[in-house]
Motif scaffolding. Sequence first.
Motif, PDB file in Angstrom:
ATOM      1  N   GLY A  83      51.870  30.815  37.063  1.00  0.00           N
ATOM      2  CA  GLY A  83      50.993  30.205  38.041  1.00  0.00           C
ATOM      3  C   GLY A  83      49.942  31.178  38.533  1.00  0.00           C
ATOM      4  O   GLY A  83      49.747  32.262  37.979  1.00  0.00           O
ATOM      5  N   ARG A  84      49.301  30.794  39.617  1.00  0.00           N
ATOM      6  CA  ARG A  84      48.225  31.597  40.190  1.00  0.00           C
ATOM      7  C   ARG A  84      48.797  32.897  40.745  1.00  0.00           C
ATOM      8  O   ARG A  84      49.708  32.893  41.574  1.00  0.00           O
ATOM      9  N   ARG A  85      48.258  33.998  40.271  1.00  0.00           N
ATOM     10  CA  ARG A  85      48.638  35.349  40.714  1.00  0.00           C
ATOM     11  C   ARG A  85      47.405  36.211  40.495  1.00  0.00           C
ATOM     12  O   ARG A  85      47.167  36.734  39.416  1.00  0.00           O
ATOM     13  N   ARG A  86      46.608  36.352  41.530  1.00  0.00           N
ATOM     14  CA  ARG A  86      45.311  37.031  41.425  1.00  0.00           C
ATOM     15  C   ARG A  86      45.465  38.539  41.589  1.00  0.00           C
ATOM     16  O   ARG A  86      46.036  39.009  42.569  1.00  0.00           O
ATOM     17  N   THR A  87      44.899  39.253  40.630  1.00  0.00           N
ATOM     18  CA  THR A  87      45.010  40.709  40.604  1.00  0.00           C
ATOM     19  C   THR A  87      43.718  41.317  40.067  1.00  0.00           C
ATOM     20  O   THR A  87      43.160  40.819  39.104  1.00  0.00           O
ATOM     21  N   ILE A  88      43.296  42.386  40.703  1.00  0.00           N
ATOM     22  CA  ILE A  88      42.244  43.232  40.137  1.00  0.00           C
ATOM     23  C   ILE A  88      42.948  44.484  39.631  1.00  0.00           C
ATOM     24  O   ILE A  88      43.709  45.117  40.371  1.00  0.00           O
ATOM     25  N   GLN A  89      42.703  44.813  38.375  1.00  0.00           N
ATOM     26  CA  GLN A  89      43.304  46.013  37.784  1.00  0.00           C
ATOM     27  C   GLN A  89      42.194  46.957  37.375  1.00  0.00           C
ATOM     28  O   GLN A  89      41.286  46.575  36.628  1.00  0.00           O
ATOM     29  N   ILE A  90      42.271  48.174  37.862  1.00  0.00           N
ATOM     30  CA  ILE A  90      41.316  49.217  37.505  1.00  0.00           C
ATOM     31  C   ILE A  90      42.091  50.298  36.776  1.00  0.00           C
ATOM     32  O   ILE A  90      43.154  50.720  37.235  1.00  0.00           O
ATOM     33  N   ASN A  91      41.574  50.722  35.630  1.00  0.00           N
ATOM     34  CA  ASN A  91      42.212  51.790  34.860  1.00  0.00           C
ATOM     35  C   ASN A  91      41.222  52.900  34.570  1.00  0.00           C
ATOM     36  O   ASN A  91      40.071  52.634  34.221  1.00  0.00           O
ATOM     37  N   TRP A  92      41.670  54.101  34.734  1.00  0.00           N
ATOM     38  CA  TRP A  92      40.944  55.248  34.221  1.00  0.00           C
ATOM     39  C   TRP A  92      41.556  55.518  32.859  1.00  0.00           C
ATOM     40  O   TRP A  92      42.773  55.618  32.726  1.00  0.00           O
ATOM     41  N   VAL A  93      40.698  55.600  31.842  1.00  0.00           N
ATOM     42  CA  VAL A  93      41.157  55.707  30.459  1.00  0.00           C
ATOM     43  C   VAL A  93      40.716  57.031  29.847  1.00  0.00           C
ATOM     44  O   VAL A  93      39.932  57.775  30.435  1.00  0.00           O
ATOM     45  N   THR A  94      41.221  57.292  28.644  1.00  0.00           N
ATOM     46  CA  THR A  94      41.025  58.596  28.016  1.00  0.00           C
ATOM     47  C   THR A  94      39.626  58.838  27.464  1.00  0.00           C
ATOM     48  O   THR A  94      39.244  59.990  27.283  1.00  0.00           O
ATOM     49  N   SER A  95      38.869  57.749  27.187  1.00  0.00           N
ATOM     50  CA  SER A  95      37.535  57.959  26.621  1.00  0.00           C
ATOM     51  C   SER A  95      36.650  56.743  26.829  1.00  0.00           C
ATOM     52  O   SER A  95      37.137  55.641  27.100  1.00  0.00           O
ATOM     53  N   GLN A  96      35.364  56.949  26.644  1.00  0.00           N
ATOM     54  CA  GLN A  96      34.412  55.841  26.730  1.00  0.00           C
ATOM     55  C   GLN A  96      34.659  54.837  25.609  1.00  0.00           C
ATOM     56  O   GLN A  96      34.496  53.632  25.798  1.00  0.00           O
ATOM     57  N   ALA A  97      35.087  55.310  24.443  1.00  0.00           N
ATOM     58  CA  ALA A  97      35.372  54.407  23.325  1.00  0.00           C
ATOM     59  C   ALA A  97      36.491  53.427  23.701  1.00  0.00           C
ATOM     60  O   ALA A  97      36.421  52.241  23.362  1.00  0.00           O
TER      61      ALA A  97
END
Length: 123
Positions: A83-97
């Motif tokens: 069902g409805r479960r609103r989330t904003i997820q922000i990730n810092w990742v290893t590279s621009q690629a």
Amino acid sequence: MTCTVRGATQLKDGQIHTDSLSKLITVLIYLNPPWKDEGGRLRVLRCGDDLNDYAEEIEPSSGNLMIFRRSDRSWHGHEPFQGRRRTIQINWVTSQAVADRERKRHRVSATLKRLNPFAARTA
């Protein structure tokens, strides 16, 4: 950095996992009314094979925030919820690629959901 906005959770979501090796930091911001359901509550786990062996459980209610560093021991998951479960997820990742690949993948997924709303509810 990547940012993903989710509006719903399916029963298959929430399996025990650590994030992918390409993720360094994960930030989860919840945007839901007070949470009544037992499912869908994020659990920070002590091990990778028991959803009930958790150190903390985070209710996905509006304003709740979870930040963690990805590691081989950063297990998390939640009991099934659909069902409805609103989330904003922000990730810092290893590279621009990696960031570019994730943006492309999410763009394709969003386009498919717009083209087939039924698939968006069942995917």
